[in-house]
Design a protein around this motif. Structure first.
Motif, PDB file in Angstrom:
ATOM      1  N   TRP A 181       1.339  -1.473  -0.095  1.00 56.98           N
ATOM      2  CA  TRP A 181      -0.006   0.028   0.117  1.00 56.98           C
ATOM      3  C   TRP A 181       1.336   1.042  -0.749  1.00 56.98           C
ATOM      4  N   THR A 182       1.684   1.439   0.283  1.00 53.72           N
ATOM      5  CA  THR A 182       2.577   2.382   0.752  1.00 53.72           C
ATOM      6  C   THR A 182       3.663   3.390  -0.761  1.00 53.72           C
ATOM      7  N   VAL A 183       4.067   1.795  -1.234  1.00 53.79           N
ATOM      8  CA  VAL A 183       4.198   1.520  -2.307  1.00 53.79           C
ATOM      9  C   VAL A 183       3.191   2.406  -3.480  1.00 53.79           C
ATOM     10  N   ALA A 184       2.130   1.878  -2.943  1.00 58.10           N
ATOM     11  CA  ALA A 184       1.521   2.021  -4.233  1.00 58.10           C
ATOM     12  C   ALA A 184       0.817   3.864  -3.937  1.00 58.10           C
ATOM     13  N   GLU A 185       1.250   4.125  -2.538  1.00 59.05           N
ATOM     14  CA  GLU A 185       0.869   5.391  -2.326  1.00 59.05           C
ATOM     15  C   GLU A 185       1.207   6.880  -2.342  1.00 59.05           C
ATOM     16  N   LEU A 193      -2.792   9.596   7.508  1.00 64.60           N
ATOM     17  CA  LEU A 193      -4.121  10.061   6.834  1.00 64.60           C
ATOM     18  C   LEU A 193      -5.334   8.774   5.862  1.00 64.60           C
ATOM     19  N   VAL A 194      -3.915   8.015   5.884  1.00 62.35           N
ATOM     20  CA  VAL A 194      -4.805   6.547   4.875  1.00 62.35           C
ATOM     21  C   VAL A 194      -4.977   5.536   5.618  1.00 62.35           C
ATOM     22  N   ILE A 195      -4.042   5.272   6.169  1.00 61.08           N
ATOM     23  CA  ILE A 195      -4.191   3.824   6.945  1.00 61.08           C
ATOM     24  C   ILE A 195      -5.499   3.417   7.042  1.00 61.08           C
ATOM     25  N   GLY A 196      -5.423   1.936   7.052  1.00 64.14           N
ATOM     26  CA  GLY A 196      -6.724   1.226   7.730  1.00 64.14           C
ATOM     27  C   GLY A 196      -8.276   1.848   7.146  1.00 64.14           C
ATOM     28  N   ARG A 197      -7.882   2.682   5.652  1.00 62.73           N
ATOM     29  CA  ARG A 197      -9.265   3.300   5.382  1.00 62.73           C
ATOM     30  C   ARG A 197      -9.411   2.224   4.121  1.00 62.73           C
ATOM     31  N   THR A 198     -10.987   2.467   4.033  1.00 59.71           N
ATOM     32  CA  THR A 198     -10.823   2.178   2.633  1.00 59.71           C
ATOM     33  C   THR A 198     -10.452   2.368   1.838  1.00 59.71           C
ATOM     34  N   LEU A 199     -10.651   1.462   0.769  1.00 59.60           N
ATOM     35  CA  LEU A 199     -10.084   2.205  -1.018  1.00 59.60           C
ATOM     36  C   LEU A 199     -10.658   3.689  -0.885  1.00 59.60           C
ATOM     37  N   GLU A 200     -12.321   3.383  -0.494  1.00 59.17           N
ATOM     38  CA  GLU A 200     -13.145   4.760  -1.296  1.00 59.17           C
ATOM     39  C   GLU A 200     -12.791   5.763  -0.116  1.00 59.17           C
ATOM     40  N   ASP A 201     -12.937   5.611   1.053  1.00 52.98           N
ATOM     41  CA  ASP A 201     -12.326   6.846   1.840  1.00 52.98           C
ATOM     42  C   ASP A 201     -10.714   7.383   1.707  1.00 52.98           C
ATOM     43  N   ALA A 202      -9.828   6.365   1.159  1.00 51.90           N
ATOM     44  CA  ALA A 202      -8.477   6.595   1.254  1.00 51.90           C
ATOM     45  C   ALA A 202      -8.722   7.564  -0.019  1.00 51.90           C
ATOM     46  N   ALA A 223     -13.510   9.068  -6.141  1.00 53.78           N
ATOM     47  CA  ALA A 223     -13.517   8.169  -7.455  1.00 53.78           C
ATOM     48  C   ALA A 223     -12.230   7.337  -7.684  1.00 53.78           C
ATOM     49  N   GLU A 224     -11.782   8.504  -9.022  1.00 57.85           N
ATOM     50  CA  GLU A 224     -10.447   8.633  -9.878  1.00 57.85           C
ATOM     51  C   GLU A 224      -8.857   8.656  -8.497  1.00 57.85           C
ATOM     52  N   LEU A 225      -9.146   8.740  -7.528  1.00 58.35           N
ATOM     53  CA  LEU A 225      -7.531   9.166  -7.044  1.00 58.35           C
ATOM     54  C   LEU A 225      -8.157   6.904  -6.534  1.00 58.35           C
ATOM     55  N   ALA A 226      -8.942   6.824  -5.804  1.00 57.60           N
ATOM     56  CA  ALA A 226      -8.540   5.617  -5.871  1.00 57.60           C
ATOM     57  C   ALA A 226      -9.203   4.050  -6.580  1.00 57.60           C
ATOM     58  N   ALA A 227      -9.599   4.467  -7.648  1.00 56.81           N
ATOM     59  CA  ALA A 227      -9.442   3.970  -8.555  1.00 56.81           C
ATOM     60  C   ALA A 227      -8.264   3.638  -9.452  1.00 56.81           C
ATOM     61  N   GLU A 228      -7.127   5.157  -9.356  1.00 59.67           N
ATOM     62  CA  GLU A 228      -6.202   4.831  -9.546  1.00 59.67           C
ATOM     63  C   GLU A 228      -5.145   3.987  -8.308  1.00 59.67           C
ATOM     64  N   LEU A 229      -5.223   3.619  -7.318  1.00 61.25           N
ATOM     65  CA  LEU A 229      -4.473   3.577  -6.089  1.00 61.25           C
ATOM     66  C   LEU A 229      -4.750   1.982  -6.409  1.00 61.25           C
ATOM     67  N   LEU A 230      -6.016   1.640  -6.748  1.00 61.78           N
ATOM     68  CA  LEU A 230      -6.247  -0.138  -6.320  1.00 61.78           C
ATOM     69  C   LEU A 230      -5.929  -0.729  -7.584  1.00 61.78           C
ATOM     70  N   GLY A 231      -5.414  -0.193  -8.525  1.00 60.26           N
ATOM     71  CA  GLY A 231      -4.528  -0.494 -10.173  1.00 60.26           C
ATOM     72  C   GLY A 231      -3.311  -0.362  -9.660  1.00 60.26           C
ATOM     73  N   ARG A 232      -3.271   0.521  -8.522  1.00 59.24           N
ATOM     74  CA  ARG A 232      -1.480   0.395  -8.261  1.00 59.24           C
ATOM     75  C   ARG A 232      -1.246  -1.098  -7.040  1.00 59.24           C
ATOM     76  N   VAL A 233      -2.554  -0.686  -6.345  1.00 56.48           N
ATOM     77  CA  VAL A 233      -2.011  -2.431  -5.441  1.00 56.48           C
ATOM     78  C   VAL A 233      -2.286  -3.319  -5.441  1.00 56.48           C
ATOM     79  N   ARG A 234      -2.834  -3.690  -6.931  1.00 60.58           N
ATOM     80  CA  ARG A 234      -3.282  -5.084  -7.217  1.00 60.58           C
ATOM     81  C   ARG A 234      -2.011  -5.527  -8.170  1.00 60.58           C
ATOM     82  N   LYS A 235      -1.365  -4.228  -8.367  1.00 54.87           N
ATOM     83  CA  LYS A 235      -0.230  -4.445  -9.561  1.00 54.87           C
ATOM     84  C   LYS A 235       0.972  -5.274  -8.444  1.00 54.87           C
ATOM     85  N   GLU A 236       1.220  -3.986  -6.811  1.00 56.95           N
ATOM     86  CA  GLU A 236       2.143  -5.270  -6.077  1.00 56.95           C
ATOM     87  C   GLU A 236       1.820  -6.370  -5.149  1.00 56.95           C
ATOM     88  N   LEU A 237      -0.051  -6.159  -5.545  1.00 54.64           N
ATOM     89  CA  LEU A 237       0.042  -7.154  -3.970  1.00 54.64           C
ATOM     90  C   LEU A 237       0.322  -8.897  -5.561  1.00 54.64           C
TER      91      LEU A 237
END
Length: 223
Positions: free
Chosen positions: A26-30, A48-57, A72-86
């Protein structure tokens, strides 16, 4: 500090930063999201973002980055980056597998995560922990995720356990607020160093000898 009870009806674990070392993912993606929008990312921003849902983050990042309406745009961007890291794998944190095995030998166990189902399954699978959990609950499966109590209340209901006789293992203020609101005992192993967190019981790691000794004495039944 209140001692954790050894007579309980269930144990419910957070996932990210508690059982699985996904916070580095998550940190790499954030960091990448913040950098793409011209901002540095450090402990202050992580808090500010730890423990939050993607939407809240996403909404939190939008406010911080001065981009109202872009949550919503930033949440989608974050999801894509976290998915790649995982996709490259995330290990179980020290002591996690041993603790889960010890707990499930004595009482029902579950996972309650503020990640969406896709990322929760990827994390547990990558860490080799999925086989230990018959029940897991994700943020996109309840009406109100953490810090609301819904995830923990759903877990307790499914396991047939009273919240007041259930232990939650958490690492962030958001998750702690959820467990506290649901009425569980709260065991805390912080993900971020130097952060004061509400707790009934505190440890530096799931590999702490006190955690191991507690799990060894665990038995089913109200304290």
């Amino acid at each position: 500090m209140i001692a954790l009870p050894t007579g309980v009806e269930a144990v419910v674990f957070d996932c990210d930063g508690m059982l699985v070392d996904t916070e580095s993912c998550w940190t790499v993606a954030e960091t990448a999201v913040f950098a793409a929008h011209g901002h540095a990312f450090g402990p202050e921003q992580k808090a500010l973002v730890i423990g939050r849902t993607l939407e809240d983050a996403g909404e939190t990042m939008a406010r911080y980055l001065g981009r109202p309406g872009a949550g919503a745009e930033l949440a989608a961007e974050l999801l894509g980056r976290v998915r790649k890291e995982l996709s490259e794998g995330a290990p179980a944190l020290p002591g996690a597998a041993e603790l889960v095995r010890a707990c499930r030998a004595a009482v029902p166990v579950a996972v309650a995560s503020n990640s969406p189902r896709e990322l929760l399954d990827a994390a547990l699978g990558s860490a080799g922990l999925a086989e230990y959990f018959t029940h897991s609950f994700a943020a996109d499966e309840v009406s109100s995720p953490k810090p609301a109590p819904d995830l923990y209340l759903t877990a307790c209901e499914t396991l047939g356990a009273a919240p007041e006789h259930t232990v939650a293992f958490e690492d962030s203020a958001t998750g702690i607020a959820s467990a506290r609101a649901a009425g569980l005992y709260v065991a805390v192993v912080p993900s971020l160093p130097g952060v004061e967190l509400d707790h009934d019981w505190l440890a530096g790691s799931l590999a702490d000898p006190d955690v191991r000794d507690w799990a060894r004495e665990l038995r089913r039944g109200a304290a």
